[in-house]
Scaffold this active site. Sequence first.
Site, mmCIF file in Angstrom:
data_model
loop_
_atom_site.group_PDB
_atom_site.id
_atom_site.type_symbol
_atom_site.label_atom_id
_atom_site.label_comp_id
_atom_site.label_asym_id
_atom_site.label_seq_id
_atom_site.Cartn_x
_atom_site.Cartn_y
_atom_site.Cartn_z
ATOM 1 N N SER A 32 0.833 -1.194 0.000
ATOM 2 C CA SER A 32 0.000 0.000 0.000
ATOM 3 C C SER A 32 0.875 1.256 0.000
ATOM 4 C CB SER A 32 -0.970 -0.067 1.181
ATOM 5 O OG SER A 32 -2.021 0.840 1.021
ATOM 6 N N ASP A 45 -8.858 -4.038 -5.986
ATOM 7 C CA ASP A 45 -8.370 -3.273 -4.833
ATOM 8 C C ASP A 45 -9.142 -1.974 -4.670
ATOM 9 O OD1 ASP A 45 -6.716 -1.724 -3.004
ATOM 10 O OD2 ASP A 45 -5.107 -3.126 -3.467
ATOM 11 N N HIS A 86 -7.593 -5.505 -0.562
ATOM 12 C CA HIS A 86 -6.435 -4.609 -0.642
ATOM 13 C C HIS A 86 -5.158 -5.429 -0.534
ATOM 14 C CE1 HIS A 86 -4.217 -0.976 -0.494
ATOM 15 N NE2 HIS A 86 -4.041 -0.918 0.820
#
Length: 515
Positions: free
Chosen positions: A228, A454, A484
């Site tokens: 991320s 995502d 995610h």
Amino acid sequence: MPKPPRTRAAALTATALLLSALLAGCGDDGSGDEDLTAQELSWKDCPAPSQAQGGGGSPSPLPDDGTWQCATMKAPRDWDDPKGDTIGIELIRVKSSGDESRRIGSLIFNFGGPGGSGVTTLPAFGDGYEKLRTRYDLVSFDPRGVGRSEPVLCANDQRLDAYFQQDSTPDDGAERTELVDSTKEFNAACEKNSEEMLPHVSTTDAARDMDLMRQVLGDDKLHYFGISYGTELGGVYAHLFPGNVGRAVFDAVVDPTQNAEQGALGQARGFQRALDNFAADCTSKVEDCPIGDTAQDVKDRIAKLLKDLDSKPIEGIFPRQLTQSAATNGIAQALYSKEFWPYLTQGLEEAYDGTGRTLMLLSDSMNGRSENGEYSNIAAANISINCADDKPRYTPEYVERKLPEFRSASNVFGDFLAWSMLSCTDWAVAGAADHPDVGAAGSAPILVVGNTGDPATPYEGARRMVQALGKGVGVELTYRGQGHGAYDSKNKCVQDAVNGYLLDGKVPTAGTVCS
């Protein structure tokens, strides 16, 4: 309201802890001419996490004598004055389980946020990286401003309860004024309580800390796993130190070409896409979907629920009520992983019956609130790092002009994310740039993994990261999945590709697709 943090593991750890209810800083203000690259770390058993890290118990050992150890690394407070005052960067590691002769070095993780504590997140997910531990010491850290690394502090717990309950999607002038005033008050509290650190928590600062970390750990190259926001941090590191990049993986990729507005709009589309997938999944099952007859019916009922909550909140977790903002936040949190879709279904069922407990638990986990009402500093750190990085400062008038575009992207999340652009308005420190520079000519290959479903870091960002890293650096891998991130989904194809590169140096064929 801050936009949802771009983090998976830290958010899901907090969610798991909170949903079970249904079923201190270590800085060192030294100065002088010491060579920080020559410092020796004093590794000790890890203490229980501080409140800023999220609380809880000390990390449990892994198999094969996998004892977690913690240490504090000295780093310059101001990298423009490397001989000045130092701060403490909190590290955690577990040593390699394999033959020492085959050990590659340290594998450093950043799990995202910005603002997530790596010291608490790595142990929570450590058993998922056992194969990587056969050739690496697994290492993570609290970036500066986070957890035990000189944490940025803003409002107290009581104020944070009110802040996250407020109406973050104003419908008239009075509500807009209230939101603007609340944002200014929060930002002023950050300046008052953390004035010395706010200019020094940028992603560039954290990247320089990582290169110091590499040297202190005794590694010639930085071997890295960024998830991320950790992909943005990794990209900035590769730009600053391309010759020092070893084997690196970026998973759940932040689009490095977007400014704050474009990123918020991308998240609106991403969360809407995930909500579409959730609704389709619920209504496609053999048994009846309890929250709607068709996918569109599910989404229409959610939109109506949020509209009703705007004027009439329902019972949440005493004494708090479930407001429109808290419900939207809770829905977004559940979309971070397909594993939590059943909790979203349960939360919506409850809310339609007038009870908001599950959605509020989900919202609390996004905001870093524990069951005892204490907050980690993830919200404060998230805003502080974003505002140090992002140059644009948006006005309420600008946001209002942009509302139609955001609503077109998502009638559920559009307003919420549009108004989140006010987070850095009147911030005490100027932002660095419109978007990060991740060009890394000369770097070793970096494996870039994008997930088509995502919500927080939409899939399109992976290809743009590959292009921005430069020719011959980024290698794209696609995972056709939900949630995610990709590696922690335990998809065998993804894990084989990532493990093959990190353990054996085998670069997957560019354009590989896993499903």
